[in-house]
Design a protein around this motif. Structure first.
Motif, mmCIF file in Angstrom:
data_model
loop_
_atom_site.group_PDB
_atom_site.id
_atom_site.type_symbol
_atom_site.label_atom_id
_atom_site.label_comp_id
_atom_site.label_asym_id
_atom_site.label_seq_id
_atom_site.Cartn_x
_atom_site.Cartn_y
_atom_site.Cartn_z
ATOM 1 N N LEU A 79 0.826 -1.212 0.000
ATOM 2 C CA LEU A 79 0.000 0.000 0.000
ATOM 3 C C LEU A 79 0.858 1.259 0.000
ATOM 4 C CD1 LEU A 79 -2.814 -0.993 2.510
ATOM 5 C CD2 LEU A 79 -3.028 -0.665 0.050
ATOM 6 N N THR A 80 1.893 1.242 0.829
ATOM 7 C CA THR A 80 2.771 2.414 0.920
ATOM 8 C C THR A 80 3.434 2.697 -0.422
ATOM 9 O OG1 THR A 80 3.190 1.922 3.241
ATOM 10 C CG2 THR A 80 4.725 3.403 2.158
ATOM 11 N N LEU A 81 3.959 1.664 -1.055
ATOM 12 C CA LEU A 81 4.655 1.864 -2.326
ATOM 13 C C LEU A 81 3.705 2.259 -3.455
ATOM 14 C CD1 LEU A 81 7.276 -0.988 -2.092
ATOM 15 C CD2 LEU A 81 7.640 1.464 -1.851
ATOM 16 N N GLN A 82 2.458 1.793 -3.404
ATOM 17 C CA GLN A 82 1.497 2.237 -4.405
ATOM 18 C C GLN A 82 1.262 3.739 -4.290
ATOM 19 O OE1 GLN A 82 -1.913 -0.281 -3.765
ATOM 20 N NE2 GLN A 82 -1.267 -1.728 -5.333
ATOM 21 N N TYR A 83 1.144 4.226 -3.061
ATOM 22 C CA TYR A 83 0.935 5.664 -2.871
ATOM 23 C C TYR A 83 2.191 6.468 -3.183
ATOM 24 C CZ TYR A 83 -3.610 4.662 -0.847
ATOM 25 O OH TYR A 83 -4.893 4.242 -0.653
ATOM 26 N N VAL A 84 3.358 5.911 -2.908
ATOM 27 C CA VAL A 84 4.605 6.600 -3.272
ATOM 28 C C VAL A 84 4.695 6.714 -4.787
ATOM 29 C CG1 VAL A 84 7.124 6.371 -3.323
ATOM 30 C CG2 VAL A 84 5.894 6.016 -1.195
ATOM 31 N N GLY A 85 4.405 5.607 -5.484
ATOM 32 C CA GLY A 85 4.456 5.628 -6.948
ATOM 33 C C GLY A 85 3.454 6.581 -7.562
ATOM 34 N N ALA A 86 2.299 6.728 -6.917
ATOM 35 C CA ALA A 86 1.270 7.642 -7.421
ATOM 36 C C ALA A 86 1.515 9.081 -6.990
ATOM 37 C CB ALA A 86 -0.106 7.193 -6.945
ATOM 38 N N GLU A 90 0.275 12.182 1.270
ATOM 39 C CA GLU A 90 -0.637 12.242 2.416
ATOM 40 C C GLU A 90 -1.244 10.857 2.689
ATOM 41 O OE1 GLU A 90 -2.437 13.429 5.701
ATOM 42 O OE2 GLU A 90 -1.070 14.689 4.549
ATOM 43 N N LYS A 91 -1.650 10.154 1.629
ATOM 44 C CA LYS A 91 -2.188 8.800 1.786
ATOM 45 C C LYS A 91 -1.106 7.851 2.304
ATOM 46 C CE LYS A 91 -6.464 8.755 0.239
ATOM 47 N NZ LYS A 91 -7.580 8.244 0.998
ATOM 48 N N MET A 92 0.131 8.032 1.830
ATOM 49 C CA MET A 92 1.239 7.209 2.303
ATOM 50 C C MET A 92 1.437 7.398 3.804
ATOM 51 S SD MET A 92 5.311 7.495 1.597
ATOM 52 C CE MET A 92 5.317 8.964 2.593
ATOM 53 N N HIS A 93 1.389 8.631 4.271
ATOM 54 C CA HIS A 93 1.526 8.901 5.707
ATOM 55 C C HIS A 93 0.375 8.273 6.497
ATOM 56 C CE1 HIS A 93 5.054 11.427 5.642
ATOM 57 N NE2 HIS A 93 4.558 12.108 4.626
ATOM 58 N N GLN A 94 -0.839 8.312 5.948
ATOM 59 C CA GLN A 94 -1.983 7.695 6.630
ATOM 60 C C GLN A 94 -1.805 6.180 6.771
ATOM 61 O OE1 GLN A 94 -5.414 8.835 4.374
ATOM 62 N NE2 GLN A 94 -5.622 10.820 5.402
#
Length: 110
Positions: A79-86, A90-94
């Motif tokens: 999940l974290t890497l998907q948000y980093v790639g996108a 803010e979603k990554m921090h959540q």
């Protein structure tokens, strides 16, 4: 000061990145297996068959717990890497905050 090289898992050859990512996981699994083997050898040598049976029986629940927490860790990293790639920081921090709170709140309940 030296500049540290950043590894970008979202670009470049995928197999090289997967291999570099898998090396610590493989080493951890080998060390866990060696720990179980040495534990069995030492207990079998010095404590007798009843103690050896106890060690053999207790190794499976330990493996199950390790697999559960490794699965949680892999899920959070995906999940974290998907948000980093996108580019959604803010979603990554959540996701990171939620995973830390999940582990912190559930400590001692298993």
């Amino acid at each position: 000061m030296e500049r540290k090289k950043k590894v970008d898992m979202t670009t470049g050859p995928i197999m090289r990145n997967v291999f570099l990512f898998a090396i610590p996981i493989i080493l951890g699994n080998i060390l866990q297996q060696l720990y179980t083997t040495v534990d069995t050898l030492v207990i079998g040598q010095f404590c007798g068959s009843t103690s050896l049976a106890a060690v053999g029986t207790s190794s499976q629940p330990v493996e199950v717990l390790l697999c559960i927490f490794l699965g949680i860790g892999v899920g959070v990293s995906i999940l974290t890497l998907q948000y980093v790639g996108a580019g959604k920081k803010e979603k990554m921090h959540q996701v990171c905050e939620t995973s830390v709170l999940f582990v912190y709140k559930n400590r001692g309940t298993i």
